[in-house]
Design an enzyme around this catalytic site. Structure first.
Site, PDB file in Angstrom:
ATOM      1  N   ALA A  28     -22.598  -2.290 -18.028  1.00 30.96           N
ATOM      2  CA  ALA A  28     -22.519  -3.518 -18.837  1.00 30.96           C
ATOM      3  C   ALA A  28     -23.113  -3.375 -20.226  1.00 30.96           C
ATOM      4  O   ALA A  28     -22.886  -4.218 -21.096  1.00 30.96           O
ATOM      5  CB  ALA A  28     -23.218  -4.661 -18.091  1.00 30.96           C
ATOM      6  N   GLY A  31     -19.823  -0.075 -24.766  1.00 32.68           N
ATOM      7  CA  GLY A  31     -18.851  -0.632 -25.712  1.00 32.68           C
ATOM      8  C   GLY A  31     -17.875  -1.581 -25.047  1.00 32.68           C
ATOM      9  O   GLY A  31     -17.498  -2.598 -25.635  1.00 32.68           O
ATOM     10  N   ARG A  99     -13.721   8.995 -24.904  1.00 27.83           N
ATOM     11  CA  ARG A  99     -13.179  10.164 -25.624  1.00 27.83           C
ATOM     12  C   ARG A  99     -13.615  10.195 -27.086  1.00 27.83           C
ATOM     13  O   ARG A  99     -13.915   9.169 -27.676  1.00 27.83           O
ATOM     14  CB  ARG A  99     -11.643  10.088 -25.634  1.00 27.83           C
ATOM     15  CG  ARG A  99     -11.020  10.486 -24.357  1.00 27.83           C
ATOM     16  CD  ARG A  99      -9.562  10.802 -24.570  1.00 27.83           C
ATOM     17  NE  ARG A  99      -8.708   9.634 -24.768  1.00 27.83           N
ATOM     18  CZ  ARG A  99      -7.459   9.733 -25.223  1.00 27.83           C
ATOM     19  NH1 ARG A  99      -6.962  10.910 -25.558  1.00 27.83           N
ATOM     20  NH2 ARG A  99      -6.721   8.649 -25.348  1.00 27.83           N
ATOM     21  N   ASN A 137     -12.594   6.385 -17.219  1.00 27.19           N
ATOM     22  CA  ASN A 137     -11.556   7.432 -17.271  1.00 27.19           C
ATOM     23  C   ASN A 137     -12.056   8.770 -16.745  1.00 27.19           C
ATOM     24  O   ASN A 137     -13.255   9.019 -16.771  1.00 27.19           O
ATOM     25  CB  ASN A 137     -11.125   7.614 -18.740  1.00 27.19           C
ATOM     26  CG  ASN A 137      -9.966   6.694 -19.086  1.00 27.19           C
ATOM     27  OD1 ASN A 137      -9.046   6.534 -18.305  1.00 27.19           O
ATOM     28  ND2 ASN A 137     -10.028   6.099 -20.272  1.00 27.19           N
ATOM     29  N   ASP A 168      -2.548  -0.984 -20.823  1.00 22.76           N
ATOM     30  CA  ASP A 168      -1.193  -0.484 -21.103  1.00 22.76           C
ATOM     31  C   ASP A 168      -0.192  -1.647 -21.131  1.00 22.76           C
ATOM     32  O   ASP A 168       0.735  -1.660 -21.944  1.00 22.76           O
ATOM     33  CB  ASP A 168      -0.778   0.544 -20.039  1.00 22.76           C
ATOM     34  CG  ASP A 168      -1.764   1.702 -19.977  1.00 22.76           C
ATOM     35  OD1 ASP A 168      -2.186   2.171 -21.043  1.00 22.76           O
ATOM     36  OD2 ASP A 168      -2.124   2.116 -18.863  1.00 22.76           O
ATOM     37  N   ARG A 171      -0.861  -3.646 -24.347  1.00 24.22           N
ATOM     38  CA  ARG A 171      -0.299  -2.935 -25.507  1.00 24.22           C
ATOM     39  C   ARG A 171       1.214  -3.055 -25.531  1.00 24.22           C
ATOM     40  O   ARG A 171       1.809  -3.304 -26.585  1.00 24.22           O
ATOM     41  CB  ARG A 171      -0.681  -1.449 -25.442  1.00 24.22           C
ATOM     42  CG  ARG A 171      -2.111  -1.176 -25.840  1.00 24.22           C
ATOM     43  CD  ARG A 171      -2.415   0.313 -25.802  1.00 24.22           C
ATOM     44  NE  ARG A 171      -3.792   0.531 -26.210  1.00 24.22           N
ATOM     45  CZ  ARG A 171      -4.635   1.365 -25.628  1.00 24.22           C
ATOM     46  NH1 ARG A 171      -4.235   2.099 -24.591  1.00 24.22           N
ATOM     47  NH2 ARG A 171      -5.870   1.483 -26.069  1.00 24.22           N
ATOM     48  N   HIS A 195      -2.593   6.083 -15.838  1.00 26.50           N
ATOM     49  CA  HIS A 195      -3.165   5.668 -17.119  1.00 26.50           C
ATOM     50  C   HIS A 195      -3.560   6.893 -17.954  1.00 26.50           C
ATOM     51  O   HIS A 195      -4.730   7.165 -18.174  1.00 26.50           O
ATOM     52  CB  HIS A 195      -4.367   4.738 -16.908  1.00 26.50           C
ATOM     53  CG  HIS A 195      -5.038   4.356 -18.195  1.00 26.50           C
ATOM     54  ND1 HIS A 195      -4.438   3.545 -19.134  1.00 26.50           N
ATOM     55  CD2 HIS A 195      -6.237   4.704 -18.727  1.00 26.50           C
ATOM     56  CE1 HIS A 195      -5.229   3.408 -20.179  1.00 26.50           C
ATOM     57  NE2 HIS A 195      -6.336   4.104 -19.960  1.00 26.50           N
TER      58      HIS A 195
HETATM   59  P1  NAD Z   1     -19.735   3.580 -23.782  1.00 21.17           P
HETATM   60  O1  NAD Z   1     -20.338   4.921 -23.895  1.00 21.17           O
HETATM   61  O2  NAD Z   1     -19.786   2.675 -24.945  1.00 21.17           O
HETATM   62  O3  NAD Z   1     -20.378   2.805 -22.547  1.00 21.17           O
HETATM   63  C1  NAD Z   1     -20.516   3.376 -21.298  1.00 21.17           C
HETATM   64  C2  NAD Z   1     -21.724   2.777 -20.638  1.00 21.17           C
HETATM   65  O4  NAD Z   1     -21.844   3.367 -19.333  1.00 21.17           O
HETATM   66  C3  NAD Z   1     -23.040   3.072 -21.372  1.00 21.17           C
HETATM   67  O5  NAD Z   1     -23.726   1.859 -21.623  1.00 21.17           O
HETATM   68  C4  NAD Z   1     -23.816   3.951 -20.401  1.00 21.17           C
HETATM   69  O6  NAD Z   1     -25.219   3.734 -20.424  1.00 21.17           O
HETATM   70  C5  NAD Z   1     -23.211   3.472 -19.083  1.00 21.17           C
HETATM   71  N1  NAD Z   1     -23.458   4.404 -17.981  1.00 21.17           N
HETATM   72  C6  NAD Z   1     -23.413   5.751 -17.974  1.00 21.17           C
HETATM   73  N2  NAD Z   1     -23.726   6.210 -16.757  1.00 21.17           N
HETATM   74  C7  NAD Z   1     -23.956   5.130 -15.984  1.00 21.17           C
HETATM   75  C8  NAD Z   1     -24.320   4.947 -14.637  1.00 21.17           C
HETATM   76  N3  NAD Z   1     -24.530   5.990 -13.810  1.00 21.17           N
HETATM   77  N4  NAD Z   1     -24.472   3.686 -14.172  1.00 21.17           N
HETATM   78  C9  NAD Z   1     -24.270   2.623 -14.989  1.00 21.17           C
HETATM   79  N5  NAD Z   1     -23.943   2.744 -16.268  1.00 21.17           N
HETATM   80  C10 NAD Z   1     -23.791   3.976 -16.762  1.00 21.17           C
HETATM   81  O7  NAD Z   1     -18.206   3.801 -23.306  1.00 21.17           O
HETATM   82  P2  NAD Z   1     -17.017   2.709 -23.307  1.00 21.17           P
HETATM   83  O8  NAD Z   1     -16.314   2.750 -24.587  1.00 21.17           O
HETATM   84  O9  NAD Z   1     -17.571   1.426 -22.791  1.00 21.17           O
HETATM   85  O10 NAD Z   1     -16.044   3.377 -22.219  1.00 21.17           O
HETATM   86  C11 NAD Z   1     -16.422   3.456 -20.874  1.00 21.17           C
HETATM   87  C12 NAD Z   1     -15.338   4.157 -20.049  1.00 21.17           C
HETATM   88  O11 NAD Z   1     -14.138   3.360 -20.023  1.00 21.17           O
HETATM   89  C13 NAD Z   1     -14.910   5.505 -20.614  1.00 21.17           C
HETATM   90  O12 NAD Z   1     -14.764   6.414 -19.555  1.00 21.17           O
HETATM   91  C14 NAD Z   1     -13.565   5.221 -21.242  1.00 21.17           C
HETATM   92  O13 NAD Z   1     -12.743   6.364 -21.324  1.00 21.17           O
HETATM   93  C15 NAD Z   1     -13.024   4.195 -20.301  1.00 21.17           C
HETATM   94  N6  NAD Z   1     -11.911   3.371 -20.809  1.00 21.17           N
HETATM   95  C16 NAD Z   1     -10.921   3.046 -19.936  1.00 21.17           C
HETATM   96  C17 NAD Z   1      -9.859   2.258 -20.355  1.00 21.17           C
HETATM   97  C18 NAD Z   1      -8.767   1.878 -19.391  1.00 21.17           C
HETATM   98  O14 NAD Z   1      -7.717   1.419 -19.844  1.00 21.17           O
HETATM   99  N7  NAD Z   1      -8.951   1.994 -18.102  1.00 21.17           N
HETATM  100  C19 NAD Z   1      -9.825   1.788 -21.675  1.00 21.17           C
HETATM  101  C20 NAD Z   1     -10.847   2.126 -22.536  1.00 21.17           C
HETATM  102  C21 NAD Z   1     -11.903   2.937 -22.095  1.00 21.17           C
HETATM  103  C1  LMR Z   2      -7.275   3.656 -23.666  1.00 24.96           C
HETATM  104  O1  LMR Z   2      -6.134   3.706 -23.208  1.00 24.96           O
HETATM  105  O2  LMR Z   2      -7.534   3.127 -24.765  1.00 24.96           O
HETATM  106  C2  LMR Z   2      -8.409   4.223 -22.855  1.00 24.96           C
HETATM  107  O3  LMR Z   2      -7.962   4.907 -21.741  1.00 24.96           O
HETATM  108  C3  LMR Z   2      -9.382   4.998 -23.662  1.00 24.96           C
HETATM  109  C4  LMR Z   2      -8.857   6.309 -24.155  1.00 24.96           C
HETATM  110  O4  LMR Z   2      -9.533   7.328 -23.945  1.00 24.96           O
HETATM  111  O5  LMR Z   2      -7.786   6.328 -24.767  1.00 24.96           O
END
Ligand code: NAD
Ligand code: LMR
Length: 333
Positions: A28, A31, A99, A137, A168, A171, A195
């Site tokens: 939580a 980002g 990423r 991811n 997806d 978008r 995805h």
């Molecule tokens: P971020 O680095 O901003 O936030 C990730 C958070 O996870 C951080 O606050 C970190 O402290 C926390 N974290 C790490 N290990 C942890 C644990 N063991 N327990 C609890 N919290 C933990 O990253 P983000 O931009 O929020 O992205 C998070 C993930 O979501 C990435 O893997 C990203 O690729 C993925 N993502 C998926 C989609 C989708 O469509 N499914 C879209 C965007 C991003």
């Molecule tokens: C997305 O589709 O935006 C996410 O899966 C984050 C990424 O790594 O592209």
């Protein structure tokens, strides 16, 4: 731990016990996690919000808890995962690294696989009947990792595990609207598969505005839907990937899940679940339209009629998806 109980406002929602829904967000402080927590605080179907991260969750909870909606908000520090999960009906997992330019989602596997596995093990122990929504991811692998972890703990229910592919879908609607003379509400596209890149298969032919897109415009929009994530990663230039649109998509999917849980009929959206559709080809997780209900997955819809172009996209999707799924399973085995 911050405990902010907005009890008087909670009474507004206390008339139906079935609607007392605690949602936990694991990651939580990140980002995605922060704006997702804010959006979930605004969702009247969420009555209690439990925010966990290895850093920063109590602060996010203190902040979000001042929003004037009825739900209570609690923040939990790194060593309070079990407390965070107690009584959770829905667990949303955006924990893990994002990423940077030049990386694929699969490049995140080494870091995120163990994060997701350990969180899933905690859910299995503390909230074994919760619905789990995986955002971290690579989703094509992290969902099988969660499934295998729950299986190991003897609590896996395929109806209760979801990979969130809603971004997806979001978008696709937005991009199709951008090239059509129609608002996104009229350009909703079913997106199937997985995805990442080629595993993302938009079924434009099934929509009135999509089926008229042909030639170069078709190639362009498919490419944009499949690689929309890269567009954001590149624009953020090292500062991460999609967070705000993902928070929107995550909140939208969670709301659909909660509507299904509360007995609303006809809640149908694509999501990556344990699926029989392509099991005979060794692909046992797949995203297609899923009807959501009181137990999670109510019905997995077949993909329906598709065009020759979409058939080709699907054929490119399946072998890659199979590899990603097997990689996830092998990690837990
Ligand atoms: P971020 O680095 O901003 O936030 C990730 C958070 O996870 C951080 O606050 C970190 O402290 C926390 N974290 C790490 N290990 C942890 C644990 N063991 N327990 C609890 N919290 C933990 O990253 P983000 O931009 O929020 O992205 C998070 C993930 O979501 C990435 O893997 C990203 O690729 C993925 N993502 C998926 C989609 C989708 O469509 N499914 C879209 C965007 C991003
Ligand atoms: C997305 O589709 O935006 C996410 O899966 C984050 C990424 O790594 O592209």
């Amino acid at each position: 731990m911050l405990r902010t109980a907005l009890t008087s406002q909670s009474r507004l929602f206390s008339s139906s016990a079935a609607r007392l829904t605690k949602v936990a967000v694991l990651g939580a402080g990140g980002g995605i996690g922060q704006p997702l927590s804010l959006l979930l605080k605004s969702d009247p179907l969420v009555t209690s919000l439990s925010l966990y991260d290895i850093r920063g969750a109590p602060g996010v909870a203190a902040d979000v808890s001042h929003v004037d909606t009825a739900s209570e908000v609690n923040g939990y520090a790194a060593d309070q995962l079990d407390q965070a999960l107690e009584g959770a009906k829905v667990v949303v997992i955006p924990a893990g690294v994002p990423r940077k330019p030049g990386m694929t989602r699969d490049d995140l596997f080494n870091t995120n696989a163990s994060i997701v596995r350990d969180l899933a093990a905690a859910v299995a122990r503390v909230a074994p009947t919760a619905l789990i929504c995986v955002i971290s991811n690579p989703v094509n692998s992290t969902v099988p990792i969660v499934a295998a972890t729950l299986e190991k703990a003897d609590v896996f229910d395929p109806k209760r595990l979801f990979g969130v592919t809603t971004l997806d879908v979001v978008r696709a609607a937005r991009f199709l609207s951008g090239i059509s003379d129609a608002p996104p509400s009229e350009t909703v596209v079913t997106v199937i598969g997985g995805h990442s890149g080629a595993t993302i298969v938009p079924l434009l032919s099934q929509t009135a505005h999509g089926k008229v897109v042909t030639g170069e415009a078709y190639e362009k929009i498919v490419q944009r839907i499949q690689f929309g994530g890269d567009e954001v990663v590149k624009a953020k230039d090292g500062a991460g990937s999609a967070t705000l649109s993902m928070a929107y998509a995550g909140a939208k999917f969670t709301n659909a899940l909660l509507r299904g849980l509360n007995g609303e009929k006809g809640v149908i959206t694509p999501t990556f679940v344990k699926s029989p559709l392509y099991e005979d080809q060794g692909v046992d997780f797949f995203s297609s339209n899923v009807e959501l209900g009181p137990n999670g997955v109510e019905k997995i819809h077949p993909i329906g009629p598709i065009s020759a172009e979409e058939q080709a996209l699907l054929e490119a999707c399946l072998p890659e998806l199979k590899k990603n799924i097997e990689k996830g399973k092998a990690f837990v085995a």
